[in-house]
Design an enzyme around this catalytic site. Sequence first.
Site, PDB file in Angstrom:
ATOM      1  N   TYR A 115       1.021  -1.677   0.289  1.00 29.05           N
ATOM      2  CA  TYR A 115      -0.375  -0.260  -0.218  1.00 29.05           C
ATOM      3  C   TYR A 115       0.847   1.459   0.106  1.00 29.05           C
ATOM      4  O   TYR A 115       0.398   1.704  -1.047  1.00 29.05           O
ATOM      5  CB  TYR A 115      -0.967  -0.325   1.597  1.00 29.05           C
ATOM      6  CG  TYR A 115      -1.455   1.447   1.505  1.00 29.05           C
ATOM      7  CD1 TYR A 115      -2.126   2.289   0.224  1.00 29.05           C
ATOM      8  CD2 TYR A 115      -1.857   1.835   2.934  1.00 29.05           C
ATOM      9  CE1 TYR A 115      -2.975   3.099   0.937  1.00 29.05           C
ATOM     10  CE2 TYR A 115      -2.208   2.509   2.960  1.00 29.05           C
ATOM     11  CZ  TYR A 115      -2.648   3.841   1.953  1.00 29.05           C
ATOM     12  OH  TYR A 115      -3.640   4.678   2.225  1.00 29.05           O
ATOM     13  N   LYS A 173       1.759  -9.289   1.097  1.00 23.05           N
ATOM     14  CA  LYS A 173       0.453  -8.848   0.992  1.00 23.05           C
ATOM     15  C   LYS A 173       0.425  -7.700  -0.328  1.00 23.05           C
ATOM     16  O   LYS A 173      -0.511  -6.851  -0.505  1.00 23.05           O
ATOM     17  CB  LYS A 173       1.071  -8.047   2.166  1.00 23.05           C
ATOM     18  CG  LYS A 173       0.453  -8.508   3.510  1.00 23.05           C
ATOM     19  CD  LYS A 173       1.377  -8.643   4.814  1.00 23.05           C
ATOM     20  CE  LYS A 173       2.244  -7.609   4.667  1.00 23.05           C
ATOM     21  NZ  LYS A 173       2.923  -8.755   5.045  1.00 23.05           N
ATOM     22  N   GLY A 174       1.711  -8.009  -1.505  1.00 25.67           N
ATOM     23  CA  GLY A 174       2.060  -7.183  -2.100  1.00 25.67           C
ATOM     24  C   GLY A 174       0.806  -7.380  -3.093  1.00 25.67           C
ATOM     25  O   GLY A 174      -0.190  -8.549  -3.493  1.00 25.67           O
ATOM     26  N   TYR A 199       5.547  -5.597  17.265  1.00 25.84           N
ATOM     27  CA  TYR A 199       5.452  -4.817  16.138  1.00 25.84           C
ATOM     28  C   TYR A 199       6.650  -3.363  16.081  1.00 25.84           C
ATOM     29  O   TYR A 199       7.198  -3.206  15.795  1.00 25.84           O
ATOM     30  CB  TYR A 199       4.382  -4.844  16.025  1.00 25.84           C
ATOM     31  CG  TYR A 199       4.346  -3.197  14.583  1.00 25.84           C
ATOM     32  CD1 TYR A 199       4.938  -3.776  13.238  1.00 25.84           C
ATOM     33  CD2 TYR A 199       4.344  -1.833  14.437  1.00 25.84           C
ATOM     34  CE1 TYR A 199       5.072  -2.289  12.223  1.00 25.84           C
ATOM     35  CE2 TYR A 199       3.869  -1.340  13.906  1.00 25.84           C
ATOM     36  CZ  TYR A 199       4.087  -1.557  12.299  1.00 25.84           C
ATOM     37  OH  TYR A 199       4.437  -0.130  11.423  1.00 25.84           O
ATOM     38  N   HIS A 202      -7.869  -1.581   8.722  1.00 26.20           N
ATOM     39  CA  HIS A 202      -7.574  -0.247   9.492  1.00 26.20           C
ATOM     40  C   HIS A 202      -9.224   0.546   9.492  1.00 26.20           C
ATOM     41  O   HIS A 202      -9.561   0.502   8.744  1.00 26.20           O
ATOM     42  CB  HIS A 202      -6.536   1.019   7.875  1.00 26.20           C
ATOM     43  CG  HIS A 202      -5.253   0.449   7.826  1.00 26.20           C
ATOM     44  ND1 HIS A 202      -4.565   0.128   6.944  1.00 26.20           N
ATOM     45  CD2 HIS A 202      -4.365  -0.626   8.700  1.00 26.20           C
ATOM     46  CE1 HIS A 202      -2.983  -0.208   7.439  1.00 26.20           C
ATOM     47  NE2 HIS A 202      -3.233  -0.469   8.537  1.00 26.20           N
ATOM     48  N   LEU A 203      -9.288   1.538  10.251  1.00 25.86           N
ATOM     49  CA  LEU A 203     -10.245   2.387   9.889  1.00 25.86           C
ATOM     50  C   LEU A 203     -11.030   2.575   9.514  1.00 25.86           C
ATOM     51  O   LEU A 203     -11.994   2.727   8.757  1.00 25.86           O
ATOM     52  CB  LEU A 203     -10.347   3.680  11.114  1.00 25.86           C
ATOM     53  CG  LEU A 203     -12.245   4.163  11.950  1.00 25.86           C
ATOM     54  CD1 LEU A 203     -12.593   3.708  12.192  1.00 25.86           C
ATOM     55  CD2 LEU A 203     -11.365   5.341  12.886  1.00 25.86           C
ATOM     56  N   ARG A 239     -10.893  -1.371  23.678  1.00 34.96           N
ATOM     57  CA  ARG A 239     -10.069  -2.380  23.401  1.00 34.96           C
ATOM     58  C   ARG A 239      -8.777  -2.462  24.374  1.00 34.96           C
ATOM     59  O   ARG A 239      -7.806  -1.049  24.504  1.00 34.96           O
ATOM     60  CB  ARG A 239      -9.477  -2.554  21.593  1.00 34.96           C
ATOM     61  CG  ARG A 239      -9.825  -2.486  20.656  1.00 34.96           C
ATOM     62  CD  ARG A 239      -9.403  -2.808  19.750  1.00 34.96           C
ATOM     63  NE  ARG A 239     -10.210  -1.501  19.343  1.00 34.96           N
ATOM     64  CZ  ARG A 239      -9.144  -1.350  18.157  1.00 34.96           C
ATOM     65  NH1 ARG A 239      -8.717  -2.136  16.697  1.00 34.96           N
ATOM     66  NH2 ARG A 239      -8.653   0.120  17.936  1.00 34.96           N
ATOM     67  N   ASP A 263      -5.422   0.366  24.132  1.00 37.60           N
ATOM     68  CA  ASP A 263      -6.222   1.610  23.257  1.00 37.60           C
ATOM     69  C   ASP A 263      -5.740   2.984  24.044  1.00 37.60           C
ATOM     70  O   ASP A 263      -6.290   3.240  24.991  1.00 37.60           O
ATOM     71  CB  ASP A 263      -7.373   1.705  22.863  1.00 37.60           C
ATOM     72  CG  ASP A 263      -6.829   0.542  21.206  1.00 37.60           C
ATOM     73  OD1 ASP A 263      -6.326  -0.207  20.461  1.00 37.60           O
ATOM     74  OD2 ASP A 263      -8.154   0.289  20.280  1.00 37.60           O
TER      75      ASP A 263
END
Length: 326
Positions: free
Chosen positions: A11, A35-36, A141, A187-188, A279, A282
């Site tokens: 992305y 993922k590409g 991560y 993603h939101l 969550r 967060d």
Amino acid sequence: MRVLVTGGAGYIGSVVVEELLAAGHLVTVLDNMSKGHADAVPPGVDLVRADLHEQELVEQLLRAAQIEAVVHMAADSQVGESVTAPGKYYRNNLVGGLRLLDAMLVTGVERLVFSSTAAVYGEPAQQPIDETAATCPTNPYGETKLAFEHALAWYERAHGLRYASLRYFNAAGASRRSGEDHHPETHLIPLVLQAAAGRVPQVTIFGDDYPTPDGTCVRDYIHVVDLARAHVLALSALADGSRIYNLGCGGVGYSVRQVVDAAREVTGAPIPVQFGPRRAGDPAILVASSERIRRELGWRPLQGELGTIVESAWTWLRAHPHGYAH
């Protein structure tokens, strides 16, 4: 320059490739395609399907393409997955990155722009977050990204490598030809737009009792094209030495409710919402300061308005209703 972009079929990576080409650079893409999407790579750009763990192949590519600099985008990037599968993140984000650095050493490539993350800061109390904030990741991560940043500093000391590390939170929006096509999508903004398009019945907002103006979490959203421009600017600045920059929207961030409201205005769709519990982990607010890169390189977001970001993502989604598959 002749630039290799790792993860250039992803992305953000594909938009970085677009901006490098627009700036006159010659680009080669290396992507393991986990993922590409091949269709995300601009026409005429060589796409090499390989993994960073294949160090000899990477060395051969660096030599054959006469690469002068690397923009390193390739990574696993899901916070939740990193907690349940930390080994995957250490192998790909850290070990794979080290193999890239070693391949660069062998072939004499001495410049690298690293697409890092503001997750290296964890949950700092002071907002917006600047580069002087303590780094204290709260998940593998962020930890693996920070570990690679540390390696970059030691490689600079030992071998003269010059690098720029760019830390940011949420890339969003789309260029004219490249947008988000993740499976699954987490993603939101694309999730909200999927609800607008009728693909999912509603959007779940996790928590409406945070100490923010409307009770929902506030986050940084940066247009992916602005983000890509920062990578290109950082590449051009490496002649003056290594540096670390935060990238932010340039304001106080946007709440989850504001994202939903912006999507309703852009799409004209009602977008049903349900509220769920918070969550775990967060923070109420996460916003990065861009003051240093603005001051030193003149970068600022040109498409920072939330409506502009959402509209570009909606335009891409309507043109690619099934992502890159159709």
